[in-house]
Design an enzyme around this catalytic site. Structure first.
Site, PDB file in Angstrom:
ATOM      1  N   CYS A  87       0.794  -1.128  -0.010  1.00 20.50           N
ATOM      2  CA  CYS A  87       0.076  -0.088   0.130  1.00 20.50           C
ATOM      3  C   CYS A  87       0.944   1.266   0.149  1.00 20.50           C
ATOM      4  CB  CYS A  87      -0.938   0.213   1.224  1.00 20.50           C
ATOM      5  SG  CYS A  87      -1.760  -1.520   1.712  1.00 20.50           S
ATOM      6  N   ASP A  89      -2.125  -3.887   7.914  1.00 23.87           N
ATOM      7  CA  ASP A  89      -3.314  -4.479   8.214  1.00 23.87           C
ATOM      8  C   ASP A  89      -3.307  -6.020   7.543  1.00 23.87           C
ATOM      9  OD1 ASP A  89      -3.990  -2.292   9.651  1.00 23.87           O
ATOM     10  OD2 ASP A  89      -5.807  -2.029   8.503  1.00 23.87           O
ATOM     11  N   CYS A 141      -2.242   2.952   3.280  1.00 28.15           N
ATOM     12  CA  CYS A 141      -2.879   1.978   4.091  1.00 28.15           C
ATOM     13  C   CYS A 141      -4.105   2.323   4.831  1.00 28.15           C
ATOM     14  CB  CYS A 141      -2.024   0.953   4.703  1.00 28.15           C
ATOM     15  SG  CYS A 141      -2.580  -0.643   5.400  1.00 28.15           S
ATOM     16  N   ASP A 142      -4.928   1.488   5.470  1.00 31.11           N
ATOM     17  CA  ASP A 142      -5.943   2.141   6.015  1.00 31.11           C
ATOM     18  C   ASP A 142      -5.960   3.244   7.042  1.00 31.11           C
ATOM     19  OD1 ASP A 142      -6.844  -0.156   4.619  1.00 31.11           O
ATOM     20  OD2 ASP A 142      -7.708  -1.101   5.871  1.00 31.11           O
ATOM     21  N   LYS A 143      -5.155   3.143   7.956  1.00 34.71           N
ATOM     22  CA  LYS A 143      -5.087   3.866   9.175  1.00 34.71           C
ATOM     23  C   LYS A 143      -4.268   5.429   8.733  1.00 34.71           C
ATOM     24  CE  LYS A 143      -7.218   0.667  11.086  1.00 34.71           C
ATOM     25  NZ  LYS A 143      -7.195  -0.239   9.919  1.00 34.71           N
ATOM     26  N   CYS A 181      -5.583  -2.265  -0.972  1.00 37.54           N
ATOM     27  CA  CYS A 181      -6.379  -3.454  -1.560  1.00 37.54           C
ATOM     28  C   CYS A 181      -7.384  -2.943  -2.327  1.00 37.54           C
ATOM     29  CB  CYS A 181      -6.874  -3.934   0.109  1.00 37.54           C
ATOM     30  SG  CYS A 181      -5.540  -4.427   1.063  1.00 37.54           S
ATOM     31  N   GLU A 216      -9.198  -6.041  13.732  1.00 35.87           N
ATOM     32  CA  GLU A 216     -10.237  -6.479  12.730  1.00 35.87           C
ATOM     33  C   GLU A 216     -10.311  -8.006  12.467  1.00 35.87           C
ATOM     34  OE1 GLU A 216      -8.962  -4.446   9.323  1.00 35.87           O
ATOM     35  OE2 GLU A 216      -9.108  -2.481   9.775  1.00 35.87           O
ATOM     36  N   SER A 227     -12.405  -5.574   8.834  1.00 36.12           N
ATOM     37  CA  SER A 227     -11.857  -5.025   7.674  1.00 36.12           C
ATOM     38  C   SER A 227     -13.059  -4.699   6.926  1.00 36.12           C
ATOM     39  CB  SER A 227     -10.723  -6.135   7.220  1.00 36.12           C
ATOM     40  OG  SER A 227     -10.625  -5.928   5.792  1.00 36.12           O
TER      41      SER A 227
END
Length: 568
Positions: free
Chosen positions: A57, A89, A130-132, A202, A453, A479
């Protein structure tokens, strides 16, 4: 671009740090890192990079950071690149390491705030993958309230095996298929090798793409920044233009809190509903609103979303990956449709210096024949998919993602596990049956700590073909890749003595998305009896970052922020 803010100085933070005889030591230090004499009279633009080799990511973000720096320099600023952390993640999922995921959001926000505040940068470009990273960057931007632009690293291209597109969720679900015996070790290995072809986040409408789209809808990134492939020339151009935009904002004095208003938050909620976005958006919206000083409560997210249909046929519940949305034109045509329908506040300011309506004025529609974004006349779901549940199991609230495919009501018997690993072992061993409600507790923000998650167990359930026959509830998170009948963010969490801690194997649980209730079918007297007998577990960590997080974190219904007890 609106006129310059009265009394605004483009160098109001860097000036006191480098101007005048007494600041010669500061200038001396900066000469050593590449400043020329003329650079001291320019606004300084911090470029916050989340580059790292720990995850695809973010593995290309260093290139984008250099592009953003070049753009800021071209616009007359002096860019300074600095780094902050990221975690993965996808790699840590299902392990003890996943406890650090949500913690990283706070660490990223704290570290960006720390560097920008210390170094006296006049503007900021923050890049996340990435996500965070994304909410972490935005929280820092709002705390600092200096001219700032967010750049998304971009989505990954799909992997391919035969004629089938793959992504990371394909691998998680393949683990469940292998446990069931429906695929071989060799087939699992082929999926594993092909699913992740290179850099980018992702590929479905999972948390990274969800938050990228949300931030664009908030007005904090450039148009279509959220809908570009990570490896595309367009993404490099987006980063360069963001550097220029940050300088323009610095000259005019337009700051993040001028942009991130209540109406801008509502725009983000509308867009994420239309896209069928991740449940993590609820947690992050609450945290972002808190940082902005905008009043937002958990029920608001559902209330606003209930005016909006789900229009995007994107994974995990749908058919298509994000790259397909990029191919047909990205996010802006959908936003134009929503604006024309009266569902967005077009007057909201954005980082272009123009309003949302002005940004979308000349945007065309999607090409005819595309199937990724449905028309309003034929939605995936007529109302929003994010449902806030309450009841005697979640008096403080819980979050469900109801796409419509898994049904709207589930009634079953509890199978209780005190950690994700315990549940995963039971699922892979074939101990979960049709009609079970898998209860995973002590995974909340404080109890985990870190609110892991549950993609591994939910994917294993889907891979075993039980997606419509089994529910899973937890005080942890999910997730963006999770689908099925799942409920997370249960508040109060089990570690705090919430009702989830009192559930026993075999208890009947009813989850009803229509009435928005989640009930444990025992009497009030029995509930009190169990509560009296319950003993709080000892903390799992007593030192270090997880211990600090557990000590300071708010509950999930307040965004799991770590500064709730402090005054804005």
């Amino acid at each position: 671009m609106k006129s310059k803010k009265s009394g605004w100085k483009a160098r109001q933070w860097s000036g006191p740090l480098v101007d005048g005889m007494e600041r010669a030591p500061s200038r001396a230090m900066l000469h050593a890192v590449g400043f020329e004499q003329e650079d001291f009279s320019k606004p300084q633009v911090g470029i916050a990079s989340t580059w790292s080799q720990v995850t695809p990511c973010n593995s290309h973000i260093d290139e984008l950071a250099r592009e953003a720096a070049a753009g800021a320099n071209e616009a007359g600023g002096k860019a300074v690149i600095f780094n902050t952390i990221t975690i993965s993640d996808g790699i840590s999922m299902g392990s003890e390491g996943m406890k650090y995921s949500l913690v990283s959001r706070e660490v990223i926000a704290d570290s960006i705030e720390t560097v920008v505040g210390c170094q006296g940068f006049d503007a900021l470009v923050a890049l996340g993958g990435c996500d965070k990273n994304m909410p972490g960057c935005v929280i820092a931007m709002l705390r600092l309230n200096r001219p700032a632009v967010f750049v998304y690293g971009g989505t990954i291209l799909p992997g391919c095996l035969g004629k089938k597109d793959l992504d990371i969720v394909s691998v998680f679900e393949a683990v469940g298929q292998r446990a069931k015996g429906s695929i071989t070790d060799e087939q699992l290995g082929e999926i594993e090798k092909c699913a992740i072809p290179g850099p980018g986040s992702c590929g479905g409408m999972y948390t990274a793409n969800t938050m990228a789209c949300a931030i664009e809808a908030m007005g904090l990134s450039l148009p279509n920044s959220s809908a570009m492939a990570a490896v595309s020339p367009n993404k490099k151009l987006d980063a360069r233009e963001a550097g220029k935009a940050a300088m323009a904002l610095a000259l005019k004095g337009i700051c993040p809190r001028d942009i991130l208003t209540r109406k801008a938050m509502e725009n983000a909620i509308v867009v994420i509903t239309a896209l069928g976005g991740s449940t993590n958006a609820v947690l992050h919206f609450l945290a972002i609103a808190w940082a902005a000083g905008v009043k937002l409560e958990i029920e608001d997210i559902q209330k606003i979303g209930q005016r909006v249909p789900v229009l995007a046929d994107l994974k995990p519940s749908g058919k298509f990956v994000m790259a397909e949305l990029v191919r047909i034109g990205g996010l802006v045509p959908l936003m134009k449709r929503l604006l024309d329908r009266g569902l967005l506040h077009g007057e909201c300011m954005t980082v272009t210096g123009k309003t949302l309506a002005e940004n979308l004025k000349y945007v065309g529609d999607y090409p005819s024949g595309q199937e990724v974004i449905r028309p309003f006349s034929d939605p995936i779901k007529k109302t929003g998919h994010l449902v806030i549940l309450r009841g005697n199991l979640a008096p403080g609230g819980a979050v469900a993602k109801i796409s419509g495919k898994e049904g709207e009501r589930f009634e079953g018997r509890a199978k209780v596990y005190g950690a994700e690993e315990e549940a995963m072992k039971a699922i892979l061993a074939g101990k979960i049956e049709k009609g079970d409600v898998v209860v995973i507790r002590y995974e909340g923000p404080r109890g985990g700590p870190g609110m892991r998650e549950m993609l591994a167990p939910t994917s294993a359930i889907m891979g075993q073909g039980l997606g419509k026959d089994v529910a899973l509830i937890t005080d942890g998170r999910f997730s963006g890749g999770t689908h099925g009948f799942v409920v997370g963010h249960i508040t109060p969490e089990a570690y705090d003595g919430g009702p989830l801690a009192l559930v026993k194997n075999g208890d009947r649980i009813v989850i009803d998305a229509k009435t928005r209730k989640m009930q444990l079918d025992i009497s009030g007297a029995e509930m009190k009896k169990r509560a009296k007998a319950w003993k709080k577990p000892k903390p799992k960590y007593t030192k270090g970052v997880l211990a600090k997080f557990a000590h300071s974190v708010a509950d999930a219904s307040h965004g799991a922020v770590t500064d709730e007890g402090l005054s804005l």
